[in-house]
Design an enzyme around this catalytic site. Structure first.
Site, mmCIF file in Angstrom:
data_model
loop_
_atom_site.group_PDB
_atom_site.id
_atom_site.type_symbol
_atom_site.label_atom_id
_atom_site.label_comp_id
_atom_site.label_asym_id
_atom_site.label_seq_id
_atom_site.Cartn_x
_atom_site.Cartn_y
_atom_site.Cartn_z
ATOM 1 N N GLY A 50 0.694 -1.511 0.316
ATOM 2 C CA GLY A 50 -0.328 -0.314 0.307
ATOM 3 C C GLY A 50 0.867 0.762 0.071
ATOM 4 N N CYS A 71 -9.788 0.945 -31.352
ATOM 5 C CA CYS A 71 -10.758 1.307 -32.331
ATOM 6 C C CYS A 71 -11.732 1.619 -30.546
ATOM 7 C CB CYS A 71 -11.566 0.697 -33.191
ATOM 8 S SG CYS A 71 -10.325 0.753 -34.680
ATOM 9 N N GLU A 72 -11.530 1.829 -29.895
ATOM 10 C CA GLU A 72 -12.339 2.997 -28.347
ATOM 11 C C GLU A 72 -11.635 3.448 -27.910
ATOM 12 O OE1 GLU A 72 -14.267 0.162 -26.730
ATOM 13 O OE2 GLU A 72 -13.331 -1.683 -27.842
HETATM 14 C C1 LIG Z 1 -1.197 -6.743 -5.184
HETATM 15 C C2 LIG Z 1 -0.176 -7.158 -3.997
HETATM 16 C C3 LIG Z 1 0.526 -6.410 -3.435
HETATM 17 C C4 LIG Z 1 1.323 -5.117 -4.077
HETATM 18 O O1 LIG Z 1 0.404 -4.157 -3.995
HETATM 19 P P1 LIG Z 1 1.219 -2.488 -4.504
HETATM 20 O O2 LIG Z 1 0.002 -1.561 -4.557
HETATM 21 O O3 LIG Z 1 1.811 -2.344 -5.751
HETATM 22 O O4 LIG Z 1 2.418 -2.501 -3.078
HETATM 23 C C5 LIG Z 1 0.684 -6.833 -2.371
HETATM 24 N N1 LIG Z 1 0.159 -7.832 -1.908
HETATM 25 C C6 LIG Z 1 -0.730 -8.680 -2.227
HETATM 26 C C7 LIG Z 1 -1.018 -9.565 -1.758
HETATM 27 C C8 LIG Z 1 -1.191 -8.028 -3.351
HETATM 28 O O5 LIG Z 1 -1.897 -9.130 -4.151
#
Ligand SMILES: *Cc1c(COP(=O)(O)O)cnc(C)c1O
Length: 402
Positions: free
Chosen positions: A218, A328-329
């Protein structure tokens, strides 16, 4: 990477082209590890789905990273890159018990996110340690409304169901060796994130023989000027303190894990395209490029902003453009963008093209997926060829209708 170099790479490898700067990946990796340097055992697992090119995975292996995977195929790509199964974690959502068994049989750490599969897996394989994915259901208060796992999200096992997890563990004799959360939200409000970690710590205390706690990802990176990004250093300082205290009370030095994707690779990526047509209409000037959402879908799918600049003419006078694709969108990459004057044949560059760009590419309109180049130690390396017509036909079974 400077503009001239980017233009010359399109001349060498053709357009459209993804170019990744290894130096940026390395510096992001080091930034994260140094923010948590006071944690005795830290493990970063790069989230493969952000960019699954095997050469990129090899770069992470060189950095001593592990990988986070969400499919059997991503696990296989990781093995191909040389990762040992112990350095791979499998954190899928909604996959079959069969797929989890396949991955577990390779010796990969599995992470289960629902009670149904947990119970079945525990009955069949009580000796294989399992991590559980918890949904902490924390909503930040006030105006920020940063959610870290909605009550109705499909991900994870609700923190309210921990008693049920414990019952499954007791009944099957299975061993929970890790607790995980990945909220999917951007960590902008560190205090909100820390509130979610408190819930994870409370949950961890319910399991007596853990090896690690995985805080998911995150981490937010800036996509445009003025964007707020996660203050990694502040998070590192606060979470380290809290984590070390937790371990002391828990009576065991656990491993702190993260699984970032975007943070590690987004800013390293440049997507380069050629301008096919500059078209004036009654309301705007369109710059049509030799790509579309078949190569980079984030702006159309998530309304993501990717900064676009003219690397062929970086200092020209600025005008307003709508940058669109050749599909083509309606495939608008950016409207009303101020870009230095664009001529047909110019090369435009999309920033932040390292994460969820190539990995989401398709063959829509029967176009080839583009080539990828890794810029490493001052040299450019082709790490994926552009597809050819044979690739489009490869799995088609052409039947005779006479
Ligand atoms: C997609 C995902 C991540 C990576 O998320 P980012 O926002 O790209 O850092 C980490 N853990 C899980 C389980 C995910 O599905």
């Amino acid at each position: 990477m400077n503009n001239q170099l980017l233009v010359s790479l399109t001349e060498k490898y053709g357009s459209p082209l993804y170019v990744y700067d290894a130096e940026k990946i390395i510096s992001q990796y080091n930034r994260l590890t140094s923010a948590f340097s006071a944690v005795k055992s830290l493990k970063l697992n790069y989230a493969v789905k952000a960019n699954s090119n095997v050469s990129i995975l090899k770069l992470f292996k060189k950095l001593n990273s592990g990988i986070d995977t969400v499919s059997f195929q991503e696990v296989k790509l990781g093995l191909e890159a040389g990762f040992s199964p112990e350095n791979i974690i499998f954190t899928p959502n909604g996959v079959s018990l069969k797929e989890i068994e396949q991955v577990a049989n390779l010796g990969v750490q599995i992470n289960i996110d629902n009670l149904s599969v947990l119970e079945q897996f525990g009955q069949h394989y009580p000796a294989i340690p399992v991590c559980v994915r918890i949904n902490p259901h924390v909503m930040a208060g006030g105006n920020s409304k940063i959610s870290v796992g909605h009550i109705d999200s499909k991900f994870g096992i609700s923190v309210y169901q921990v008693p049920h997890i414990k019952r499954v563990v007791e009944n099957t004799g299975m061993h929970i060796n890790g607790i995980h959360m990945h909220t999917g939200s951007d960590i902008l409000d560190i205090d909100a994130f820390l509130r979610a970690t408190e819930i994870l710590f409370d949950t961890a205390n319910e399991f007596k023989n853990l090896d690690f706690i995985d805080f998911g990802s995150g981490f937010k990176v800036p996509y445009k000027e003025g964007d707020i990004s996660t203050n990694i250093e502040e998070l590192g300082e606060k979470l380290t303190k809290r984590f070390n205290l937790f371990c002391k009370n828990y009576g065991k030095e656990l491993t702190l894990m993260f699984e970032p994707g975007k943070f590690l690779v987004s800013e390293a990526g440049n997507f380069l395209v050629n301008v096919n047509v500059v078209k004036q209409t009654t309301s705007t000037v369109f710059a049509s490029v030799d790509s579309g959402f078949n190569h980079l879908i984030r702006p159309m799918m998530y309304d993501s902003y990717h900064h676009i600049h003219n690397v062929s003419n970086p200092t020209g006078k600025e005008r307003y453009y709508s940058v669109v694709g050749y599909i083509c969108e309606t495939d608008t990459f950016g409207s009303n963008r101020r870009i230095s004057e664009i001529k047909e044949g110019d090369v435009l560059c999309f920033n932040n093209a390292g994460a969820y760009c190539f990995s989401m590419a398709s063959n829509y309109n029967s176009r080839y997926k583009p080539a990828e180049v890794l810029f490493y130690n001052g040299n450019d390396y082709l790490i994926r060829k552009q597809e050819t017509f044979d690739d489009l036909l490869k799995n088609q079974v052409v039947i005779d209708l006479d």
